[in-house]
Design an enzyme around this catalytic site. Structure first.
Site, mmCIF file in Angstrom:
data_model
loop_
_atom_site.group_PDB
_atom_site.id
_atom_site.type_symbol
_atom_site.label_atom_id
_atom_site.label_comp_id
_atom_site.label_asym_id
_atom_site.label_seq_id
_atom_site.Cartn_x
_atom_site.Cartn_y
_atom_site.Cartn_z
ATOM 1 N N PRO A 183 0.842 -1.205 0.000
ATOM 2 C CA PRO A 183 0.000 0.000 0.000
ATOM 3 C C PRO A 183 0.874 1.250 0.000
ATOM 4 O O PRO A 183 1.806 1.364 0.798
ATOM 5 C CB PRO A 183 -0.800 -0.133 1.302
ATOM 6 C CG PRO A 183 0.038 -1.014 2.184
ATOM 7 C CD PRO A 183 0.752 -1.961 1.265
ATOM 8 N N GLN A 216 -6.437 -1.579 2.847
ATOM 9 C CA GLN A 216 -5.743 -1.206 4.070
ATOM 10 C C GLN A 216 -6.496 -0.085 4.778
ATOM 11 O O GLN A 216 -6.850 0.919 4.162
ATOM 12 C CB GLN A 216 -4.308 -0.749 3.812
ATOM 13 C CG GLN A 216 -3.570 -0.518 5.132
ATOM 14 C CD GLN A 216 -2.165 -0.016 4.978
ATOM 15 O OE1 GLN A 216 -1.949 1.100 4.530
ATOM 16 N NE2 GLN A 216 -1.188 -0.844 5.361
ATOM 17 N N CYS A 264 3.072 2.897 9.208
ATOM 18 C CA CYS A 264 3.339 4.200 8.605
ATOM 19 C C CYS A 264 3.898 5.166 9.651
ATOM 20 O O CYS A 264 3.266 5.388 10.690
ATOM 21 C CB CYS A 264 2.070 4.780 7.987
ATOM 22 S SG CYS A 264 2.327 6.415 7.239
ATOM 23 N N LYS A 271 0.115 -4.934 8.769
ATOM 24 C CA LYS A 271 1.406 -4.496 8.227
ATOM 25 C C LYS A 271 2.082 -3.641 9.291
ATOM 26 O O LYS A 271 1.482 -2.694 9.809
ATOM 27 C CB LYS A 271 1.243 -3.693 6.937
ATOM 28 C CG LYS A 271 2.577 -3.344 6.275
ATOM 29 C CD LYS A 271 2.374 -2.642 4.939
ATOM 30 C CE LYS A 271 3.704 -2.492 4.190
ATOM 31 N NZ LYS A 271 4.667 -1.623 4.866
ATOM 32 N N ASN A 286 9.039 -7.140 3.772
ATOM 33 C CA ASN A 286 8.967 -5.881 3.035
ATOM 34 C C ASN A 286 10.175 -5.029 3.438
ATOM 35 O O ASN A 286 10.645 -5.101 4.561
ATOM 36 C CB ASN A 286 7.651 -5.173 3.374
ATOM 37 C CG ASN A 286 7.554 -3.769 2.809
ATOM 38 O OD1 ASN A 286 7.296 -2.823 3.546
ATOM 39 N ND2 ASN A 286 7.733 -3.621 1.517
ATOM 40 N N GLY A 287 10.648 -4.226 2.488
ATOM 41 C CA GLY A 287 11.732 -3.302 2.786
ATOM 42 C C GLY A 287 13.053 -3.734 2.166
ATOM 43 O O GLY A 287 13.565 -4.808 2.475
ATOM 44 N N GLY A 288 13.589 -2.900 1.264
ATOM 45 C CA GLY A 288 14.898 -3.171 0.698
ATOM 46 C C GLY A 288 14.936 -4.281 -0.331
ATOM 47 O O GLY A 288 16.011 -4.714 -0.750
ATOM 48 N N GLY A 301 7.111 -2.261 -2.595
ATOM 49 C CA GLY A 301 6.391 -1.001 -2.738
ATOM 50 C C GLY A 301 6.919 -0.115 -3.834
ATOM 51 O O GLY A 301 6.502 -0.196 -4.973
#
Length: 450
Positions: free
Chosen positions: A67, A123, A153, A194, A274-276, A305
Site C-alpha cells: 500500500p 488497508q 506508517c 502491516k 517488506n523493505g529493501g 512497494g
C-alpha cells in the site's frame, strides 16, 4: 458535475459496486451501514451475489504490491493486474473516520475497484476498535479478499497527530482489539497487519515477539491453503521524530533476519517480508524458500512497494511465471498493455463527474499517472513523459481528450522495438543473504508467555 455516478458496469468495466447493488436489491435492510455487521462470514458472497461477481479463491500471497499513498490507486492497481494475474494488490490506506463520515453514494470513490483486480486488499488506518469495526462493515459489501491494519506508517500526520500507523506498535493490546473488531465486521474477509520491527526505543526482538503474539491471538484464519494469520513486516524500525517518511524507508538499518526469526518462533503465523527488496529475482528466491538462514523460518512471500511504481514492467511482467509458477504471463508487450489499459481508462474517465474548474474525476492526468514509469530505462522514455505532459497541459480539460488519444499522439517518439518487445528474462534467484550462517535474534526465555 452530473447526476449520480454509474456503478457496477461502467463502460464495459465491472466494478465491485455491482456487489453493493446486488445487496441493495436482494437485502434492502442491509443498506444501512451499521446493519452490514450482520454479514458475519463469507457465505453471503455465494448466496447474495451473482456467480460472476463472487471473488475467486485467492492464490498464495507469494508476491504483493505494498500500500502506497497517492500511488496504489484503483487505476494503478488495474494496470498492475494487466501485468500479473496473481500478484496481490493493496490499496492506499483509507482512514476509518473518512469511511464512517462519507455519505453512502460517495463511498465508491474510496472503496470501489475493478473486479478484475482480485486478489485485492483494503488497508485501513485508525486506532479506535469501534470506528475500525464500523469501517470494516461499510467496506464488507465490496468483498475485498482481505482487510489490512496499518501499523507501520511513520508519517507525522498518521503516527503523530493521528496516533495510528507505526504508533500502534506501542500498544499491542489495542491493536489486538482493533483487528478483532475489524474481523467481526468484515463480512468474512480475513484481517492482516502491516507493521515495522520496532518503534523508537521499543525496538528489541522481545518487544516485537510480544507484539506479534498478542495480536496474532485475535486474528482470524485466512482463505486458501495457508490459513495462518498474516503479518507483512517492513524489516526496519520506525523513528517517529527526527526522520521524514522517506528517510524512514532508508535510514534505519534493515534487519531481514529478524523476520526469518519470527517465522521460526511463530510457525503458526505467516510472514511476508517488506523493505529493501527491489527485484523479481529476490522475490523468486523467497517464494521458493531459498536463502533462508540456518535456523530461520521460511517466509510466505515478499511485499514490494516503491519499486513496483518505479518500474512496473520490470517487476511484474514476468511475475506470474517466475514467482507463481504459471505457464504464461498475461502481457506480451508494452503496446498490448497500453491498448488494454487505454480501454479501461477511457471507460473510467469522468465517472464521478467534473469539478467546478472543469476537471473530470478521475481526470486524464490521474489516469495517465500509472503509466509514467512504464518505459524506465528505454530510449526516449524521458522525452515521452515530456510529450505527455505537454499534451495534458494543453488538453486536460477538453471533453474530447482520451487516454487513447494521448497515447496515439505521444507514442510516436518511442520505437516499435521498445513497444513490441516481450518482457525480459528473469535472472537467477537472488537470496537476501550471501550465506546461510546469519546471526538470528533469539527470544529471551523470560519474554515467552506461558
Amino acid at each position: 458535475s452530473r447526476g449520480a455516478p454509474p456503478r457496477g458496469d461502467v463502460g464495459g468495466v465491472r466494478w465491485a459496486s455491482a456487489r453493493v447493488l446486488a445487496l441493495d436489491a436482494r437485502a434492502r435492510d442491509l443498506r444501512d451501514p451499521p446493519s452490514l455487521r450482520r454479514l458475519r462470514d463469507a457465505s453471503w458472497r455465494a448466496t447474495l451475489l451473482d456467480p460472476a461477481d463472487v471473488p475467486p479463491a485467492p492464490p498464495p500471497q507469494l508476491l504483493s504490491v505494498a500500500p502506497m499513498m497517492d500511488y496504489t490507486t484503483a487505476h494503478f492497481r488495474a494496470m498492475c493486474r494487466m501485468l500479473s494475474l496473481k500478484t496481490w494488490l493493496y490499496t492506499e490506506m483509507e482512514v476509518d473516520q473518512t469511511l464512517t463520515h462519507v455519505d453512502h453514494p460517495r463511498l465508491d470513490r474510496y472503496l470501489d475497484f475493478p473486479l478484475q483486480t482480485h486478489p485485492s486488499v483494503l488497508q485501513l488506518g485508525g486506532s479506535d476498535p469501534e470506528s475500525l469495526g464500523r469501517a470494516a462493515a461499510i467496506a464488507a459489501p465490496y468483498a475485498y479478499d482481505e482487510l489490512n491494519l496499518n501499523c507501520g506508517c511513520p508519517s507525522p500526520k498518521v503516527a503523530g497527530k493521528g496516533n495510528f500507523g507505526a504508533a500502534l506498535m506501542l500498544e499491542p493490546e489495542l491493536v489486538a482489539d482493533c483487528v478483532a473488531a475489524m474481523a467481526a465486521n468484515s463480512g468474512g474477509a480475513p484481517v492482516t497487519v502491516k507493521c515495522r520491527i520496532g518503534v523508537d526505543d521499543v525496538d528489541s526482538y522481545d518487544a516485537l515477539c510480544a507484539f506479534v503474539e498478542t495480536v496474532a491471538a485475535r486474528m482470524p484464519p485466512r482463505r486458501g491453503e495457508d490459513a495462518r494469520p498474516l503479518f507483512a513486516i517492513h524489516a526496519r524500525k520506525a523513528l517517529l521524530s527526527g526522520l521524514s517518511p522517506a528517510e524512514n524507508r532508508t535510514v534505519p538499518p534493515l534487519r531481514h533476519e529478524w523476520v526469518h526469526a519470527l517465522a521460526r518462533d511463530f510457525p503458526d503465523v505467516a510472514f511476508a517480508i517488506n523493505g529493501g527488496i527491489n527485484t523479481l529475482e529476490e522475490a523468486v528466491a523467497i517464494a521458493r524458500g531459498e536463502g533462508t538462514p540456518r535456523g530461520g523460518g521460511r517466509l510466505v512471500g515478499t511485499m514490494i512497494g516503491r519499486r513496483a511504481h518505479a518500474d512496473p514492467w520490470g517487476l511484474l511482467a514476468r511475475a506470474d511465471t517466475a514467482v507463481f509458477g504459471e505457464a504464461s504471463d498475461p502481457c506480451v508487450s508494452r503496446r498490448a498493455l497500453l491498448e488494454t489499459y487505454a480501454a479501461y481508462a477511457d471507460a473510467t474517465w469522468a465517472r464521478y463527474g467534473t469539478t467546478k474548474d472543469g476537471y473530470a474525476v478521475p481526470s486524464i492526468r490521474h489516469l495517465m499517472h500509472p503509466l509514467q514509469n512504464l518505459f524506465l530505462g528505454e530510449p526516449n522514455a524521458k522525452r515521452w513523459r515530456r510529450e505527455v505532459d505537454e499534451v495534458l497541459k494543453r488538453d486536460a480539460r477538453r471533453a474530447t481528450t482520451t487516454v487513447t488519444g494521448v497515447l496515439e499522439e505521444t507514442l510516436r517518439v518511442l520505437s516499435d522495438e521498445t513497444l513490441d518487445r516481450a518482457p525480459g528474462e528473469v535472472g537467477e534467484a537472488r537470496t537476501l543473504f550471501e550465506g546461510s550462517d546469519v546471526e538470528l535474534p533469539s527470544r529471551s526465555r523470560s519474554a515467552v508467555v506461558a
